[in-house]
Structures are given as C-alpha cells and as structure tokens.
Design a protein around this motif. Structure first.
Motif, PDB file in Angstrom:
ATOM      1  N   UNK A 190       3.263   5.746  -6.002  1.00  0.00           N
ATOM      2  CA  UNK A 190       2.830   5.852  -7.405  1.00  0.00           C
ATOM      3  C   UNK A 190       1.841   6.990  -7.600  1.00  0.00           C
ATOM      4  N   UNK A 191       0.946   7.153  -6.641  1.00  0.00           N
ATOM      5  CA  UNK A 191      -0.018   8.253  -6.724  1.00  0.00           C
ATOM      6  C   UNK A 191       0.701   9.599  -6.768  1.00  0.00           C
TER       7      UNK A 191
ATOM      8  N   UNK B 258      11.139   5.695   1.353  1.00  0.00           N
ATOM      9  CA  UNK B 258       9.889   6.100   1.972  1.00  0.00           C
ATOM     10  C   UNK B 258      10.124   6.424   3.430  1.00  0.00           C
ATOM     11  N   UNK B 259       9.509   7.435   3.987  1.00  0.00           N
ATOM     12  CA  UNK B 259       8.465   8.256   3.396  1.00  0.00           C
ATOM     13  C   UNK B 259       9.048   9.432   2.613  1.00  0.00           C
TER      14      UNK B 259
ATOM     15  N   UNK C 100       8.560   1.781  -0.429  1.00  0.00           N
ATOM     16  CA  UNK C 100       9.003   2.047  -1.784  1.00  0.00           C
ATOM     17  C   UNK C 100      10.266   2.913  -1.813  1.00  0.00           C
ATOM     18  N   UNK C 101      11.043   2.694  -2.854  1.00  0.00           N
ATOM     19  CA  UNK C 101      12.266   3.460  -3.075  1.00  0.00           C
ATOM     20  C   UNK C 101      12.206   4.031  -4.483  1.00  0.00           C
ATOM     21  N   UNK C 102      12.505   5.306  -4.597  1.00  0.00           N
ATOM     22  CA  UNK C 102      12.539   5.974  -5.889  1.00  0.00           C
ATOM     23  C   UNK C 102      13.992   6.251  -6.239  1.00  0.00           C
TER      24      UNK C 102
ATOM     25  N   UNK D  21       0.825  -1.217   0.000  1.00  0.00           N
ATOM     26  CA  UNK D  21       0.000   0.000   0.000  1.00  0.00           C
ATOM     27  C   UNK D  21       0.856   1.263   0.000  1.00  0.00           C
ATOM     28  N   UNK D  22       2.039   1.222   0.575  1.00  0.00           N
ATOM     29  CA  UNK D  22       2.929   2.384   0.544  1.00  0.00           C
ATOM     30  C   UNK D  22       3.445   2.626  -0.878  1.00  0.00           C
TER      31      UNK D  22
END
Length: 73
Positions: free
Chosen positions: A19-20, A62-63, A49-51, A13-14
C-alpha cells in the motif's frame, strides 16, 4: 484509467508495504481482504499481497516494487 485491486488481509505487514508503494505513486486502487471469500483465500493465501490489473487480468505477486507496479499499469 487502469483499475488496480490490492488483495491482502488486515494485519499483513507486507500488504502495508505494498500500500505504501501504491501511495507513493499516487495510484488509485481498491483494497480487498481475501478473508471475505473462501475462493480468494484458497487462491491467494500464500501469495499476498497481490496487485491485480482488472482491465487485462494480469496479477503481480509479492515481492514487487515501484517499477513493477508501473509496468503492470
């Protein structure tokens, strides 16, 4: 153009929240499921998540928010 990669897993969900944020910015990105390679699982399992900015190799764990994404680009 900056190449961004979002590392995550399905059913995270994170990752969906990350993605949002990317979609709000209308950013082009590649999505990779870390379950596909053991090395990614070992490195990112508790960080997703990691960008990743693939051009300068910087990563954002994240965050993070829209301003963080803009700074990464």
């Amino acid at each position: 153009m900056t190449k961004l990669t979002l590392l995550g897993t399905s059913a995270c969900h994170l990752c969906e929240q990350a993605e949002d944020l990317l979609q709000q910015l209308d950013v082009t990105y590649q999505k990779i499921d870390i379950a596909e390679q053991e090395q990614w699982q070992e490195r990112y399992a508790i960080k997703i998540p990691v960008l990743l900015n693939m051009q300068n190799q910087k990563e954002l764990c994240w965050p993070f928010d829209i301003d963080d994404i803009k700074a990464l680009k």
